[in-house]
Motif scaffolding. Structure first.
Motif, PDB file in Angstrom:
ATOM      1  N   SER A  21       0.833  -1.204   0.000  1.00 48.01           N
ATOM      2  CA  SER A  21       0.000   0.000   0.000  1.00 48.01           C
ATOM      3  C   SER A  21       0.867   1.254   0.000  1.00 48.01           C
ATOM      4  O   SER A  21       1.572   1.534   0.965  1.00 48.01           O
ATOM      5  CB  SER A  21      -0.911   0.001   1.221  1.00 48.01           C
ATOM      6  N   THR A  69      -0.802  -1.498  -4.190  1.00 47.37           N
ATOM      7  CA  THR A  69      -2.055  -2.258  -4.125  1.00 47.37           C
ATOM      8  C   THR A  69      -3.224  -1.389  -3.659  1.00 47.37           C
ATOM      9  O   THR A  69      -4.368  -1.841  -3.642  1.00 47.37           O
ATOM     10  CB  THR A  69      -1.929  -3.439  -3.150  1.00 47.37           C
ATOM     11  N   ASP A  78      -6.154  -2.545  -1.291  1.00 42.02           N
ATOM     12  CA  ASP A  78      -7.355  -3.222  -1.777  1.00 42.02           C
ATOM     13  C   ASP A  78      -7.027  -4.638  -2.229  1.00 42.02           C
ATOM     14  O   ASP A  78      -6.065  -4.868  -2.977  1.00 42.02           O
ATOM     15  CB  ASP A  78      -7.945  -2.425  -2.949  1.00 42.02           C
ATOM     16  N   ALA A  79      -7.834  -5.614  -1.822  1.00 39.91           N
ATOM     17  CA  ALA A  79      -7.580  -7.017  -2.133  1.00 39.91           C
ATOM     18  C   ALA A  79      -7.651  -7.296  -3.632  1.00 39.91           C
ATOM     19  O   ALA A  79      -6.826  -8.035  -4.180  1.00 39.91           O
ATOM     20  CB  ALA A  79      -8.557  -7.911  -1.375  1.00 39.91           C
ATOM     21  N   ALA A 131      -4.667  -6.027  -5.303  1.00 43.92           N
ATOM     22  CA  ALA A 131      -3.536  -6.910  -5.015  1.00 43.92           C
ATOM     23  C   ALA A 131      -3.508  -8.078  -5.990  1.00 43.92           C
ATOM     24  O   ALA A 131      -2.437  -8.492  -6.457  1.00 43.92           O
ATOM     25  CB  ALA A 131      -3.618  -7.410  -3.573  1.00 43.92           C
ATOM     26  N   GLN A 164      -5.181  -8.989   1.644  1.00 49.52           N
ATOM     27  CA  GLN A 164      -4.576  -8.931   0.314  1.00 49.52           C
ATOM     28  C   GLN A 164      -3.749 -10.177   0.031  1.00 49.52           C
ATOM     29  O   GLN A 164      -3.767 -10.715  -1.077  1.00 49.52           O
ATOM     30  CB  GLN A 164      -3.685  -7.693   0.205  1.00 49.52           C
ATOM     31  N   CYS A 165      -3.018 -10.641   1.034  1.00 55.96           N
ATOM     32  CA  CYS A 165      -2.149 -11.801   0.841  1.00 55.96           C
ATOM     33  C   CYS A 165      -2.961 -13.067   0.592  1.00 55.96           C
ATOM     34  O   CYS A 165      -2.596 -13.897  -0.238  1.00 55.96           O
ATOM     35  CB  CYS A 165      -1.256 -11.962   2.063  1.00 55.96           C
TER      36      CYS A 165
END
Length: 397
Positions: free
Chosen positions: A46, A87, A90-91, A94, A118-119
């Motif tokens: 981010s 990112t 935000d998922a 990502a 996100q991961c």
């Protein structure tokens, strides 16, 4: 080269045979992840949004380290190219970034992102391209294990939420002597949910009582209703596994409403801007953290050298624990490539899983069988407008 940088290079790259290196951030060539003249390393995190302070510190650390590597030679006789993407916290973004790094940029490994949600979201992309990711602060259990299955390409340099939640719950009951707690959390955030569940489990197992649980959603700025309800339940402390920007708002609104309970957060509150945003409302606030702070009284040689290097590179600002975590991620991938004598993604994955007893700014680190890094948990307390590293805590079970 700066004296402090020479010390850092001597510490981490003592056994490396150096050659010419060129580094860019976002620059591309046709070398591929391990072929040609370039070894491509990706970073995602981010740089905008509420979590920007974390990602900014990570990316600046990586640029600092790779820039000095550039001045002193290369890895496996090849150039190293650092490719960075935002990112935006935000998922879905990502996922887009992960696809770009794997398919378009053809990196050999990825560092980041700096959030559990996100991961977890990028796992299918990593599985598809068989590219390993070293997450910095993704502490949720599901990052490396889901339904009893190991996520082969996910690694992390941080502790897990069960450990962090266990420490928080134990510290509140054993060290603070509180037996009534309440929870305020983001109902849609994997990080917050994991911490909440583990805090509650340990706190109640010791004899504590959870008097209330209140939820909110990301982006909320008015917590008056939730805080009013919490005040009515008269807890000794409220555990809020929030990110630092929203956490600071919660602290200020709680004090404006006359709340007298203590507030405690987790590692996502570990940012120099927490006290700047919360002001006097941060007095007495506690949070768990990773075992590093640029002002900690007892600092290991590795932590001291990292801190000195940062201050030489960025004298206008102070680093935070994300800088140390970014360093550790980089060092782990560098070590894997050097040990494997290969930048092939499959070789890196295998080498990462075998790293043991590596001395880092966050202590001696070993990647265990679930691809997690085990380390102590620290506690930060805010006193007189300043953050103080209380020390490492071991739960009394």
């Amino acid at each position: 080269m700066r004296k402090s940088m020479k010390k850092l290079i001597a510490l981490t790259l003592a056994c490396l045979m150096l050659a010419t290196l060129f580094v860019g951030c976002g620059k591309k060539d046709d070398g591929g992840s391990s072929g040609g003249d370039t070894i491509k390393l990706g970073w995602m995190g981010s740089l905008t949004g509420d979590q920007a302070a974390y990602g900014t510190c990570e990316s600046q650390t990586l640029k600092m380290l790779v820039e000095d590597l550039n001045a002193n030679g290369g890895l496996l006789g090849k150039q190293v190219e650092l490719i960075c993407y935002d990112t935006k916290g935000d998922a879905q973004e990502a996922v887009n970034v992960a696809k770009r790094l794997c398919a378009q940029d053809q990196v050999c490994a990825i560092i980041g992102p700096n959030a559990s949600g996100q991961c977890i979201a990028i796992q299918s992309v990593l599985d598809q391209y068989k590219i390993s990711d070293m997450s910095t602060v993704a502490t949720n259990e599901k990052v490396t294990m889901q339904d009893g299955q190991l996520k082969e390409y996910n690694f992390r340099v941080c502790f897990l939420d069960p450990q962090q939640g266990k420490i928080a719950g134990s510290f509140v009951y054993d060290n603070l002597g509180f037996d009534k707690a309440a929870i305020l959390y983001d109902v849609n955030d994997d990080y917050a949910l994991g911490l909440k569940d583990n805090f509650v489990k340990v706190f109640e197992s010791k004899g504590g009582t959870i008097v209330a649980e209140e939820g909110y959603t990301a982006g909320d700025t008015d917590f008056t209703a939730q805080l009013t309800e919490l005040i009515s339940k008269k807890p000794d402390i409220v555990f809020m596994p929030a990110y630092f920007a929203e956490g600071a708002i919660i602290m200020k609104q709680a004090r404006e409403l006359g709340a007298t309970f203590r507030l405690m957060g987790a590692d996502a509150m570990d940012n120099p801007d927490t006290v700047k945003l919360a002001g006097k409302a941060a007095e007495g606030f506690l949070h768990t953290t990773f075992p590093y702070d640029p002002k900690m009284k007892e600092m290991s040689p590795e932590a001291a050298k990292f801190t000195e290097a940062w201050r030489a590179a960025y004298p206008e600002k102070e680093t935070n624990v994300n800088g140390a975590l970014g360093y550790n991620s980089y060092f782990l991938i560098w070590t894997a490539i050097n040990n494997a004598k290969s930048a092939d993604p499959a070789d890196i994955t295998k080498a990462l899983a075998s790293i043991k007893d590596l001395s880092t700014p966050l202590g001696v680190l070993t990647i265990n069988k679930t691809h997690d890094a085990e380390m102590p948990v620290g506690i930060i307390e805010y006193k007189n407008g300043k953050r103080e590293y209380v020390g490492e805590v071991t739960p009394k079970m």
